[in-house]
Design an enzyme around this catalytic site. Structure first.
Site, PDB file in Angstrom:
ATOM      1  N   ASP A   1      -4.404  -3.792   0.747  1.00 19.22           N
ATOM      2  CA  ASP A   1      -3.396  -3.741   1.811  1.00 19.22           C
ATOM      3  C   ASP A   1      -3.558  -4.927   2.776  1.00 19.22           C
ATOM      4  OD1 ASP A   1      -1.609  -2.914   3.732  1.00 19.22           O
ATOM      5  OD2 ASP A   1      -2.342  -0.850   3.812  1.00 19.22           O
TER       6      ASP A   1
ATOM      7  N   ASP B   1       6.348   1.353   5.173  1.00 21.45           N
ATOM      8  CA  ASP B   1       5.857   2.697   4.828  1.00 21.45           C
ATOM      9  C   ASP B   1       6.968   3.749   4.786  1.00 21.45           C
ATOM     10  OD1 ASP B   1       3.519   1.344   5.018  1.00 21.45           O
ATOM     11  OD2 ASP B   1       2.556   2.737   6.408  1.00 21.45           O
TER      12      ASP B   1
ATOM     13  N   GLY C   1       6.338  -5.827   0.690  1.00 22.97           N
ATOM     14  CA  GLY C   1       7.458  -6.547   0.089  1.00 22.97           C
ATOM     15  C   GLY C   1       7.737  -7.892   0.722  1.00 22.97           C
TER      16      GLY C   1
END
Ligand code: GLA
Length: 511
Positions: free
Chosen positions: A276, A336, A315
């Site tokens: 992440d 999210d 993205g």
């Protein structure tokens, strides 16, 4: 006379002392905010969420930096003083500027700090104490490798299926939760339906040992034993980290320890890594993401254990164009998801343009499922499951598998819908027709069959009538309704149906 002189010298002495005291209290260490300050807020696992305020006070002006979890801000403006200052700080996050506001006030040896996320939120009040200079400083930026193609790891030939802890448990995930979720998945029919990964998301991390090895925190006493347990159930274990110094929740990231961490994951028996971006935004630009993600792609291959590589950077920077180059098996395409109709549909219905980028081994990831988390209806969760299957999206359940209703379990384990999701051709479906709130999406399946989903995004039921030729269907294929599990008689050149509000009809045509 002599006594008088003595007295006035005595009095003058007092005045001088008073003046010095006044000067010291105005400028001395107690009245100056200059220094490195830290707020340590305990997490529920013996780690701390830290906020560092590195301040320099010059008269009525304060400059410096504020580091909090994954963010590192420069103070652009200070107002107020001498008692209380308002600090306006900002940072570049990709192409947009993030701004925060802190209010600081000295109180003895402490700094009272208050901040709010949005101007309308109630302030969060914190107390900062002095920290050694340099503590909490951002590490220097490591050089990036030249771009290359990372070898395909051969995994995820169909979209990954499993469970992830974040949506339901966030920081409340622990060893016991993971074991009991594995027990549930192994026995409730999900494993038989194809679910295999049990993925631990953020907040498992501790610090590092003297050799730099990543440690787990109190919630995960023995990650290797946990992996063995999950494996003993015929399931696989996933984990989470960040290419930055910190994860989104402010825990230890893999920055500068990529190969070491990949080796640790392999030694523990980890089978899946969600990586992440988070704290990496403090050191690198969006344009540098590919090189940053390449480092871990290489490290995972070098660790010589099959580990699915899941990129999570919301993205940005057209990740679908370079995700496979860094060895990525899937990449998040949006921010999210939340357990809400608006969030789920905004994300799910925005994936049309990305269809060309999905293929076996490399998938668009519109985020994890919210099915069963309670804020949507069963009808809406059926649409969620259908849409993610048409999209060839990963099916990562995000609910509490130990306590779901039979209806929710039936949605998650609908084998006919899962067969669409897991179709070997690996082609992502596309929108082929739209009229107001009604949309038809078609996914081409192996063997010349098609999955067709009739979605009604309106709250009221809607009747739709279409000619098969309008949506590119010809012949008279065998039709099957994937939610009622019944064959449907060929209705002639037109198909007409009433779709419930926020509902879906999903058919398989042919094959
Ligand atoms: C980000 C990710 C989420 C989750 C959290 C954990 O927001 O997008 O999916 O992993 O971080 O902190």
């Amino acid at each position: 006379m002599k006594t008088q002189l003595r007295l006035s010298i005595f009095a003058a002495g007092f005045v001088v002392l008073g003046l010095i005291a006044a000067l010291v209290s105005a400028q001395g260490p107690n009245q100056d905010m200059t220094g490195n300050w830290v707020v340590r807020t305990p997490n529920n696992d013996e780690t701390f969420r830290t906020t560092y305020l590195n301040l320099k006070q010059e008269g009525s002006r304060i400059t410096g930096t504020i580091r909090v979890t994954q963010f590192f801000y420069h103070i652009a403006e200070s107002t107020g003083g001498p008692e209380t200052f308002t600090l306006n700080a900002s940072m570049m996050d990709g192409h947009s500027e993030r701004k925060v506001q802190y209010e600081v006030k000295l109180s003895g040896n402490e700094l009272r700090v208050s901040t709010r996320r949005r101007p309308t939120d109630p302030p969060t009040q914190m107390v900062a104490v002095r920290a050694p200079a340099g503590e909490g400083a951002l590490p220097p930026r490591n050089p990036l490798p030249a771009l290359r193609k990372v070898r395909d790891n051969g995994l995820a030939r169909t979209p990954p299926m499993g469970w992830n802890s974040w949506n339901k448990f966030a920081s409340r995930v622990n060893d016991e939760v993971v074991r009991s979720i594995a027990d549930a998945m192994a026995t409730n029919g999900m494993k038989q339906a194809g679910y295999v990964y049990i993925n631990i998301d953020d907040t498992w991390e501790g610090g590092r040992d003297a050799q730099g090895n990543i440690l787990t925190n109190k919630k995960f006493p023995d990650m290797k034993a946990l992996a063995s347990y999950v494996h003993s159930k015929g399931l696989k274990l996933g984990i989470y980290s960040s290419p930055g110094p910190n994860t989104c929740a402010g825990y230890e990231g893999s920055y500068g320890h990529e190969e070491q961490d990949a080796r640790t994951y392999a030694a523990w028996g980890i089978d899946y890594l969600k990586y992440d971006w988070c704290g990496a935004r403090t050191l690198y630009t969006d344009e540098e993401m590919q090189a940053v993600y390449q480092i871990m792609g290489d490290a995972l291959l070098k660790a010589k254990r099959p580990i699915v590589y899941s990129l999570c950077q919301y993205g940005r920077n057209d990740v679908w164009k370079w995700g496979p180059e860094v060895g990525g098996n899937l990449w998040r395409t949006t921010g999210d998801i939340r357990d809400a109709w608006d969030s789920m549909t905004r994300i799910g219905f925005s994936q049309n343009e990305l269809a060309p980028y999905a293929r076996p081994g490399h998938w668009n990831d519109p985020d994890m499922l919210e099915i069963g988390n309670g804020a949507m209806s069963e009808t809406e969760y059926k649409l969620h499951m259908s849409l993610w299957s048409i999209l060839a999206a990963p099916l990562l359940a995000g609910n509490d598998l130990r306590s779901m209703s039979p209806e929710i379990l039936a949605i998650l384990t609908n084998r006919e819908v899962i067969a669409v999701n897991q179709d070997k051709l690996g082609k992502q479906g596309k929108q082929v027709w739209k009229s107001g709130d009604q949309e038809i999406w078609v996914r081409e399946l192996a063997g010349g069959a098609h999955a067709i989903a009739f979605f009604n995004r309106a709250a009221e039921p809607a009747k739709i009538t279409i000619k098969w030729t309008e949506i590119g269907m010809d012949g008279q294929p065998k039709l099957r309704d994937l939610w009622t599990h019944q064959d449907v008689a060929w209705p002639g050149p037109e198909y007409s149906a009433t779709i419930p509000g926020h509902g879906v009809i999903m058919l398989r045509a042919g094959g």
